[in-house]
Design an enzyme around this catalytic site. Sequence first.
Site, PDB file in Angstrom:
ATOM      1  N   ASN A  62      -4.925 -38.276  31.017  1.00  0.00           N
ATOM      2  CA  ASN A  62      -3.736 -37.249  31.486  1.00  0.00           C
ATOM      3  C   ASN A  62      -2.998 -36.816  30.038  1.00  0.00           C
ATOM      4  O   ASN A  62      -2.280 -37.867  29.448  1.00  0.00           O
ATOM      5  CB  ASN A  62      -3.011 -38.505  32.183  1.00  0.00           C
ATOM      6  CG  ASN A  62      -1.833 -37.673  32.671  1.00  0.00           C
ATOM      7  OD1 ASN A  62      -1.293 -36.588  32.358  1.00  0.00           O
ATOM      8  ND2 ASN A  62      -1.204 -38.339  33.912  1.00  0.00           N
ATOM      9  N   ASN A  89      -5.242 -26.147  27.463  1.00  0.00           N
ATOM     10  CA  ASN A  89      -5.351 -25.386  28.962  1.00  0.00           C
ATOM     11  C   ASN A  89      -4.890 -26.146  30.270  1.00  0.00           C
ATOM     12  O   ASN A  89      -4.649 -25.562  31.169  1.00  0.00           O
ATOM     13  CB  ASN A  89      -7.000 -24.980  29.149  1.00  0.00           C
ATOM     14  CG  ASN A  89      -7.354 -24.524  30.464  1.00  0.00           C
ATOM     15  OD1 ASN A  89      -6.830 -23.446  30.722  1.00  0.00           O
ATOM     16  ND2 ASN A  89      -7.775 -25.248  31.244  1.00  0.00           N
ATOM     17  N   TYR A 164       7.092 -23.385  35.948  1.00  0.00           N
ATOM     18  CA  TYR A 164       5.902 -22.817  35.473  1.00  0.00           C
ATOM     19  C   TYR A 164       6.329 -21.736  34.249  1.00  0.00           C
ATOM     20  O   TYR A 164       5.858 -21.938  33.282  1.00  0.00           O
ATOM     21  CB  TYR A 164       5.154 -22.270  36.254  1.00  0.00           C
ATOM     22  CG  TYR A 164       3.734 -22.163  36.129  1.00  0.00           C
ATOM     23  CD1 TYR A 164       2.608 -22.871  35.680  1.00  0.00           C
ATOM     24  CD2 TYR A 164       3.232 -20.703  35.846  1.00  0.00           C
ATOM     25  CE1 TYR A 164       1.614 -22.544  35.518  1.00  0.00           C
ATOM     26  CE2 TYR A 164       1.919 -20.405  35.296  1.00  0.00           C
ATOM     27  CZ  TYR A 164       1.051 -21.369  35.315  1.00  0.00           C
ATOM     28  OH  TYR A 164      -0.177 -20.881  34.834  1.00  0.00           O
ATOM     29  N   ALA A 165       7.124 -20.736  34.610  1.00  0.00           N
ATOM     30  CA  ALA A 165       7.460 -19.771  33.799  1.00  0.00           C
ATOM     31  C   ALA A 165       7.826 -20.343  32.307  1.00  0.00           C
ATOM     32  O   ALA A 165       7.764 -20.023  31.145  1.00  0.00           O
ATOM     33  CB  ALA A 165       8.318 -18.803  34.196  1.00  0.00           C
ATOM     34  N   ALA A 166       9.045 -21.470  32.411  1.00  0.00           N
ATOM     35  CA  ALA A 166       9.549 -22.246  31.245  1.00  0.00           C
ATOM     36  C   ALA A 166       8.540 -22.662  30.490  1.00  0.00           C
ATOM     37  O   ALA A 166       8.637 -22.711  29.325  1.00  0.00           O
ATOM     38  CB  ALA A 166      10.746 -23.047  32.003  1.00  0.00           C
ATOM     39  N   LYS A 168       5.310 -22.058  30.316  1.00  0.00           N
ATOM     40  CA  LYS A 168       4.508 -21.213  29.759  1.00  0.00           C
ATOM     41  C   LYS A 168       5.076 -20.248  28.706  1.00  0.00           C
ATOM     42  O   LYS A 168       4.350 -19.768  27.767  1.00  0.00           O
ATOM     43  CB  LYS A 168       3.694 -20.334  30.849  1.00  0.00           C
ATOM     44  CG  LYS A 168       2.884 -21.213  31.714  1.00  0.00           C
ATOM     45  CD  LYS A 168       1.821 -21.749  30.780  1.00  0.00           C
ATOM     46  CE  LYS A 168       0.840 -22.506  31.994  1.00  0.00           C
ATOM     47  NZ  LYS A 168      -0.563 -23.061  30.958  1.00  0.00           N
TER      48      LYS A 168
END
Length: 253
Positions: A62, A89, A164-166, A168
Amino acid sequence: MDLNQKVVVVTGAGRGLGRGIATYFAGKGARLACVDLSQEDLNATVAACEAAGGEARAYLANVAKEEDVEKLFSDVVADFGSLHGVVNNAGITRDGLLVKYKDGEIVSKMSLQQWQAVIDVNLTGVFLCGREAAAKMLELGVEEGVIVNISSLARQGSFGQSNYAAAKTGVVALAEVWAKELARYNIRTGAVAPGTINTDMLAAMKPEARERLIQAVPLRRLGEAEHVARSVAFIFETDYFTGRCIDMDGGLR
C-alpha cells in the site's frame, strides 16, 4: 537511459495504465518490480511482462503506508540487486462535489474521508515512493536514475474532483522540485498527464456516454495505455529531459 536490464518499479501495476506501462517496458528488456494490492492482478501483469520478453516480480504494498513503501524498496533492491527507476502510477478516485446545493439547501459535501483517501494514495504515496527510490539510488551509487509521476488532465481542474485534481497537480509540482534537488546526482524526474484513455472503466460505460467522451477529444479517439507508456519511456530514454510534464491527451486540454 537504455531500458535494457534496468530495474524499474511500477506502482498500480495490477491493471490499466500500470499494466500497460510495465508490459511496454518489459518489451524493451527492463526488469520490472510490479506493485499493487491484488495478487491476482499482479500475477496477470507479471505474466504479460514475461510474455513481452522481460523479467518481472510481484510486490504487494500500500503506497500510502510508509512502512510498506520502505519495505517495498528494500525488497526490490534485495531481489534485483539494483534500482534505476520508478513510475508512480498508483491512484484512486473518490469523486464528489465540494458542496451539493439544491432547492435552497445543502444536500451534501465532499467528506474529509473522500478527500484524505485520495490525497493519501495519489499524493502522499507518490512522495513516499519518490523519496525511497531516490534514497536507494543514492545508496547504490547508480550512474543514472529516473522518477516519473503519473498525473492527469484533471490537474487543469476537473468537475467533481477537488481531491483528485489537487493530488494530480501536486505530483507535477513534486517532479519539478525533485528535478532541481536531484539533478546533481544524475537522477531525472518527470510527469505524464493522460487525458481520456481506453481503460476497463471506459469500456464498461454506456455506448452513448463513451461516444460523448470521444467527441470531446480533438483527435476524435481515445488514447491507449501504450500512448502513456511511450511517453513515460521517452522521459526515461531522453537524458536531457527533467522536471517537466507531458500532456498525453489528444489535444483535449
